[in-house]
Design a protein around this motif. Structure first.
Motif, PDB file in Angstrom:
ATOM      1  N   SER A 164       0.836  -1.226   0.080  1.00 28.64           N
ATOM      2  CA  SER A 164      -0.099   0.060   0.113  1.00 28.64           C
ATOM      3  C   SER A 164       0.824   1.242   0.112  1.00 28.64           C
ATOM      4  CB  SER A 164      -0.784   0.149   1.010  1.00 28.64           C
ATOM      5  OG  SER A 164      -0.123   0.017   2.491  1.00 28.64           O
ATOM      6  N   ARG A 165       0.408   2.171  -0.679  1.00 24.80           N
ATOM      7  CA  ARG A 165       1.140   3.574  -0.756  1.00 24.80           C
ATOM      8  C   ARG A 165       0.083   4.746  -0.529  1.00 24.80           C
ATOM      9  NH1 ARG A 165       5.723   5.457  -4.980  1.00 24.80           N
ATOM     10  NH2 ARG A 165       6.267   7.278  -3.835  1.00 24.80           N
ATOM     11  N   ASP A 166       0.308   5.686   0.000  1.00 20.12           N
ATOM     12  CA  ASP A 166      -0.393   6.882   0.483  1.00 20.12           C
ATOM     13  C   ASP A 166       0.214   8.092   0.056  1.00 20.12           C
ATOM     14  OD1 ASP A 166      -2.401   5.055   1.367  1.00 20.12           O
ATOM     15  OD2 ASP A 166      -2.042   5.571   3.604  1.00 20.12           O
ATOM     16  N   GLU A 214      -4.362   7.228  -2.760  1.00 27.08           N
ATOM     17  CA  GLU A 214      -3.975   5.910  -2.183  1.00 27.08           C
ATOM     18  C   GLU A 214      -4.157   4.534  -2.797  1.00 27.08           C
ATOM     19  OE1 GLU A 214      -5.728   5.267   1.605  1.00 27.08           O
ATOM     20  OE2 GLU A 214      -7.591   5.837   1.213  1.00 27.08           O
ATOM     21  N   THR A 215      -3.411   3.594  -2.635  1.00 29.67           N
ATOM     22  CA  THR A 215      -3.226   2.461  -3.607  1.00 29.67           C
ATOM     23  C   THR A 215      -3.204   1.378  -2.667  1.00 29.67           C
ATOM     24  OG1 THR A 215      -1.222   2.684  -4.464  1.00 29.67           O
ATOM     25  CG2 THR A 215      -2.861   3.513  -5.806  1.00 29.67           C
ATOM     26  N   ALA A 229      -7.169  -5.167  -5.462  1.00 35.51           N
ATOM     27  CA  ALA A 229      -6.508  -4.024  -5.763  1.00 35.51           C
ATOM     28  C   ALA A 229      -7.474  -2.697  -5.374  1.00 35.51           C
ATOM     29  CB  ALA A 229      -6.335  -4.029  -7.378  1.00 35.51           C
ATOM     30  N   TYR A 230      -7.101  -1.844  -4.885  1.00 31.97           N
ATOM     31  CA  TYR A 230      -7.695  -0.686  -4.384  1.00 31.97           C
ATOM     32  C   TYR A 230      -7.236   0.789  -4.827  1.00 31.97           C
ATOM     33  CZ  TYR A 230      -9.907   2.945  -1.274  1.00 31.97           C
ATOM     34  OH  TYR A 230     -10.701   3.858  -0.840  1.00 31.97           O
ATOM     35  N   LEU A 266     -12.369   2.615  -5.514  1.00 27.69           N
ATOM     36  CA  LEU A 266     -12.707   1.704  -6.372  1.00 27.69           C
ATOM     37  C   LEU A 266     -11.748   0.445  -5.737  1.00 27.69           C
ATOM     38  CD1 LEU A 266     -13.611   0.378  -8.952  1.00 27.69           C
ATOM     39  CD2 LEU A 266     -11.429   1.388 -10.060  1.00 27.69           C
ATOM     40  N   GLY A 267     -12.719  -0.553  -5.619  1.00 27.36           N
ATOM     41  CA  GLY A 267     -12.275  -1.886  -5.271  1.00 27.36           C
ATOM     42  C   GLY A 267     -12.485  -3.069  -6.157  1.00 27.36           C
ATOM     43  N   VAL A 268     -11.440  -3.802  -6.480  1.00 26.56           N
ATOM     44  CA  VAL A 268     -11.675  -5.062  -7.302  1.00 26.56           C
ATOM     45  C   VAL A 268     -11.027  -6.247  -6.668  1.00 26.56           C
ATOM     46  CG1 VAL A 268     -11.255  -6.003  -9.309  1.00 26.56           C
ATOM     47  CG2 VAL A 268     -11.455  -3.592  -9.229  1.00 26.56           C
ATOM     48  N   THR A 269     -11.637  -7.289  -6.497  1.00 24.01           N
ATOM     49  CA  THR A 269     -11.220  -8.847  -5.838  1.00 24.01           C
ATOM     50  C   THR A 269     -11.615  -9.722  -7.178  1.00 24.01           C
ATOM     51  OG1 THR A 269     -11.656  -8.089  -3.737  1.00 24.01           O
ATOM     52  CG2 THR A 269     -11.571 -10.534  -4.143  1.00 24.01           C
TER      53      THR A 269
END
Length: 289
Positions: free
Chosen positions: A163-165, A175-176, A221-222, A234-237
């Motif tokens: 993760s990175r903000d 933020e990812t 992924a977020y 946006l979130g993808v699983t």
């Protein structure tokens, strides 16, 4: 009533998934409330070819304190904390299909929404170019609505997460987060979704039983964006069932599945406050003789 439960679960998934984590001092607290519109697209269950898309108004909630946090990772209580290791509580859930069972489960008992909660041991592996965490959650799972409640075993998702903000895109803060790892589940959990009892067997759907073990793999992924009072998440699983113990179940129609959650929110109320620090006892302030 079933649709009400599904709507509430969808709202919770979107609200926590889009909540942007804010750095606060260890003795400070921050609560942020708002509202918005969310979209959730998900299969009836992992391995189902039937997908549902729901659009509805949802709340926005973000909280961070010294011991309790509600963010894109859900609700976490910090039971033990060091610079690199955290023991907390994590939770999750799933939304199965609605009451119109027109898939391979036709004629079988309806699936209820599921709730997961349990401890998670998180280890900060590195902070090079972002945060690298090894997360080891183990969760008890229950299937429930207002009328029924049933424990259906346990599920574990050990995974590596990056993760990175603090990134920026023009006026927007970004933020990812990315994560991936295997899933493991108990026999009771697998049987709830993938077992075919002999009384429900048909020529096209033979009787089937399954045990515990490897339950496939998952990648997540977020992407979160903030600008003023606006929040977008946006979130993808994506799940892959290749090699899973229940892969041969007649209820498994596909070897993969994707969940997409999108939320656009407006923050309407924010409160920040600092926990008063404890004053040292008077005796401790006296000079040593």
């Amino acid at each position: 009533m079933r649709s009400l439960i599904s709507a509430l679960l969808c709202a919770l998934a979107l609200a926590t998934g889009a909540a942007a984590a804010q750095e606060t001092a260890s003795d400070s607290r921050r609560l942020e409330l708002g509202a918005g519109l969310g979209l959730l697209s998900n299969p009836d269950y992992r391995g189902s070819a039937q997908t549902r898309t729901t659009v509805l108004p949802v709340p926005y909630v973000s909280y961070r304190g010294k011991r309790l946090e509600l963010s894109r990772d859900g609700l976490a209580a910090r039971l033990f904390n060091t610079d690199s290791v955290r023991l907390g509580l994590s939770g999750s859930g799933s939304l199965p299909g609605d009451d119109s069972q027109d898939s391979v489960r036709q004629g079988m008992p309806k699936l209820l929404p599921t709730f997961e909660i349990g401890p998670s041991l998180d280890w900060r592996v590195s902070e090079s170019g972002g945060d690298w965490d090894l997360r080891l959650p183990v969760r008890a799972v229950a299937a429930a609505d207002f009328d029924e409640f049933e424990g259906i075993g346990w599920l574990s998702y050990p995974h590596l997460r990056y993760s990175r903000d603090g990134l920026r895109l023009g006026a927007w803060e970004l933020e990812t987060a990315l994560g991936a790892g295997p899933l493991w589940a108990s026999r009771k959990y697998h049987r709830y979704f993938y077992r075919v009892d002999p009384r429900f067997a048909t020529p096209e759907r033979p009787a089937y039983d399954v045990g515990s073990g490897y339950s496939g793999s998952r990648a997540t992924a977020y992407l979160g964006l903030r600008h003023g009072a606006w929040r977008v998440g946006l979130g993808v699983t994506h799940d892959v069932l290749s090699g899973a113990v229940m892969r041969d179940s007649p209820l498994v129609e596909t070897g993969h599945g994707t969940v997409i959650a999108l939320g656009v929110f407006y923050s309407m109320w924010v409160r920040e406050w600092t926990q008063p620090k404890k004053r040292a006892p008077a005796a401790a302030l006296q000079p040593q003789s």
